[in-house]
Design an enzyme around this catalytic site. Structure first.
Site, short mmCIF file in Angstrom:
data_model
loop_
_atom_site.label_atom_id
_atom_site.label_comp_id
_atom_site.label_asym_id
_atom_site.label_seq_id
_atom_site.Cartn_x
_atom_site.Cartn_y
_atom_site.Cartn_z
N GLU A 215 7.40 -8.46 11.19
CA GLU A 215 8.59 -7.69 10.83
C GLU A 215 9.49 -7.35 12.03
O GLU A 215 10.10 -6.29 12.08
CB GLU A 215 8.19 -6.40 10.09
CG GLU A 215 7.52 -6.69 8.75
CD GLU A 215 7.06 -5.43 8.04
OE1 GLU A 215 6.97 -4.38 8.68
OE2 GLU A 215 6.77 -5.52 6.82
N GLU B 132 3.70 -10.87 2.87
CA GLU B 132 3.21 -9.51 2.64
C GLU B 132 3.86 -9.00 1.37
O GLU B 132 5.07 -8.98 1.24
CB GLU B 132 3.52 -8.58 3.81
CG GLU B 132 2.93 -7.18 3.60
CD GLU B 132 3.12 -6.28 4.81
OE1 GLU B 132 2.99 -6.78 5.94
OE2 GLU B 132 3.43 -5.10 4.62
#
Length: 664
Positions: A179, A255
């Protein structure tokens, strides 16, 4: 040429036709929707599984069976683990295999053990590693690890090589940085270094974040196009952007889920396992996280396919997401292909159809309602689902089938008494089979006959963390390096052996970082590890401590610590500090902004001291024992009413702990 005519799917009532396909598998893959894309359900584990390794046998093996054993429980196909980088990753820190340049230890952390246990149960399971943070030496004072891209790439490659050398583990996929921003030059260098080390088989997944800008970069950079194998995104909401689809790359949700193991979370998992492909041609879905195995009151404490947060009791709970996963993983394997006959059902829900190309067929149908399939990360637009009847018309060689095995789950409102139940087979008459669907249901119709709802004996009853706890850390070389039940929140605490001149303190617990890591989250400026029961109020703590840093060093013990995970910087509690400059403090917070008491302690670096905290209903006293012992006493007006016990250091500095005792 062999011909397999596949499926026509007709929906009733009213004669309404959702889709009508007469698709033939003739050896030309172009007739299959996304035929070059393969499917498997995958699962990731991060720091959230910290307590799992501490479970006693046989309960630990039972939990692992439910996760990894084929045709037993979730039967997972791929395991995704964090490449520890010494930083906070939501519910705790994970140690790096290289705390410092030149330091290599491929036994730190539980991930090596977990990967081996997964492989033991399923030798075909794929392994995927992703960094969330990086040790500080890769970019001192920097906010990213790209100061020396070659060095960072070699660091990641060393983890892959270490997995093979020390654990006989072959890593199949490698990620970039969880991320965080995309650096295309680094991705190319990583590919180059992998190839130089004869790791061409290891595929690169980028960038574990959003569809953009990575999709656009691939369009504009032919060299990058040849470097990245999979576009991985987080929480795509079951949709892919056109620019990603145009790359012709494999698309994964690397995810997803982040579910509570409740009615909404279970239904959400059932819905997206189908609709990630139906809506977005996303062929793999990763659940965060593997198992809820971390202290209650930690962030996201109820996330996971299974809950195992009491190693001291052996208690665990097999949650419905285990069986929701089994609807796919037990009846389709890596390499199976989605067929054209996928889509949304007329009255709501979805259907996917998969085959191995050898005559086996699996159909997965979900009818999850909006009420019971919400996502925690993003808003799900309202949709309606109602009862309906579907008819499958099989043609070609599939028309020769006489029955399909049936597995069924009724979700929605708890209790889920009918999760993953085997029903009588459906008889196929003249290539046709009809099924009546209710709402919040999950069906698997399949030719595969090996499905099983595995079971172990009922686990022990739940009970609180022991009210009397002691740890003298006298273990020498430990397989996992970390002390059982401690959950590091900033810094890394490991078993340590002193070489000489330590008296009764040969074996201790030591904070190992002397430099701030390159973080993913807002790690604290102090190091801290928690232990115990969040509900603890009145207790007595005793711990021997050893300050290693001259002049500016310091160590604390604490009680009633009220925060963990990514919120650790703002943790409050009752902190008893002693410093190398001969002073002490009592504070209400980890940051030492709220000082209750301070004064002279006559403490220095290089000597052992015993710190004692005693908390009653109305007051707390602290005791420092050495050649001139003394005591302080304060009230509890501004102290949180309950929380964990903790130990830690003033900065990223070496410090040792021994003979911890807790009595409540």
């Amino acid at each position: 040429m062999k011909t397999l005519t596949l499926i026509r799917l007709i929906l009733q009532p009213g004669g309404c036709l959702m889709r009508s396909f007469t698709s033939k598998l003739t050896g030309d893959p172009s007739i299959l929707l996304g035929s070059v894309k393969k499917t498997w359900t995958i699962i990731c584990t991060w720091a959230a599984s910290r307590l799992l390794v501490n479970y006693p046998e046989p309960h630990r093996s039972e939990i692992l069976d439910y996760l990894f054993k084929p045709n037993f429980g979730a039967s997972l196909h791929i395991l995704k683990v964090e490449i520890g980088g010494d930083g906070q990753t939501t519910d705790g820190t994970e140690p790096s295999h290289m705390h410092y340049k030149g330091d290599e230890n491929y036994f730190r952390g539980y991930e090596w053990w977990l990967m081996k246990e997964a492989k033991k149960r399923n030798p075909n399971i794929r392994l995927f590693g992703l960094p969330w943070s990086f040790p500080g030496w890769l970019g001192p004072g920097k906010s990213d690890p790209y100061d020396n891209m070659t060095m960072t790439a070699l660091y990641v490659v060393s983890w892959i090589l270490g997995a093979k050398k020390h654990h006989e583990l072959d890593i199949d996929y490698i990620g970039i940085w969880n991320e965080k921003k995309v650096d295309t030059e680094y991705i190319k260098i990583l590919r180059e270094k992998l190839n130089e080390k004869d790791l061409k088989r290891v595929k690169i997944i980028a960038n574990d974040h959003h569809w953009y800008p990575i999709s656009k970069y691939l369009e504009l950079d032919p060299m990058l196009q040849n470097t990245i194998d999979v576009i991985g995104v987080h929480y795509p909401g079951t949709h892919a952007v056109n620019d990603a689809l145009k790359t012709n790359k494999t698309l994964w949700s690397t995810e997803d889920c982040s579910i509570f193991s409740d009615e909404k979370g279970g239904g959400f998992w059932a819905r997206i396992l189908n609709q990630n492909y139906v809506n977005g041609q996303i062929t793999s879905t990763i659940a965060w996280n593997l198992v809820g195995s971390y202290y209650p009151q930690s962030p996201y404490e109820k996330d996971g396919l299974l809950t195992a947060k009491e190693p001291w009791s052996g208690h665990y709970v097999v949650e419905a997401p285990i069986w929701i996963t089994a609807h796919t993983t037990q009846f389709a394997q890596p390499g199976w292909q989605y067929l054209k006959t996928v889509g949304h059902l007329f009255n709501g829900g979805s259907c996917v159809v998969l085959t191995d190309g050898l005559g086996n067929l699996t159909i997965i149908i979900e009818t999850m309602t909006h009420q019971y399939s919400q996502c925690r990360k993003s808003r799900v637009p309202f949709f309606q689902v109602s009862e309906q009847t579907i008819t499958f018309s099989l043609q070609g060689t599939f028309k020769e089938l006489t029955m399909l095995q049936v597995w069924y789950s009724k979700l929605g409102k708890k209790p889920w008494n009918n999760a993953f139940q085997q029903l009588p087979p459906l008889t196929i008459i003249d290539g046709t089979v009809t099924l009546k669907l209710g709402v919040d249901e999950l069906y698997t119709l399949t030719t595969i006959t090996t499905g099983q709802k595995g079971s172990h004996p009922i686990p022990p009853e739940s009970r609180p963390f022991p009210s009397n706890f002691e740890d003298n850390f006298n273990v020498g070389n430990s397989l996992f390096r970390a002390s059982p039940h401690f959950a590091d929140q900033t810094g890394v605490f490991e078993y340590f052996t002193n070489d000489q001149g330590t008296g009764d303190h040969t074996f201790t617990l030591r904070q190992m970082l002397n430099q701030r890591p390159i973080t993913w989250a807002e790690d604290a400026d102090q190091t801290i590890s928690i232990i115990g029961d969040y509900n603890w109020r009145n207790l007595n703590i005793s711990c021997d401590i050893y300050i290693e840093k001259p002049v500016t060093g310091g160590i604390f013990i604490a009680a009633r610590v009220n925060k963990a995970g990514s919120s650790i910087r703002s943790a409050q509690g009752l902190f008893f500090w002693v410093f190398a400059d001969g002073s002490y403090q009592v504070t209400n917070d980890l940051e030492r902004k709220m000082v209750i008491r301070s004064g002279s302690s006559d403490t220095h670096w290089g000597s052992w001291y015993t710190l004692i905290l005693n908390i009653s209903n109305t007051q707390v006293y602290g005791l420092l024992t050495h050649w001139s012992g003394w005591k302080w006493r304060v009230g509890l007006d501004s102290v949180p009413p309950n929380g964990w016990v903790a130990i830690g250091t003033k900065n990223f500095e070496f410090g040792q702990f021994d003979n911890l005792r807790i009595q409540t």
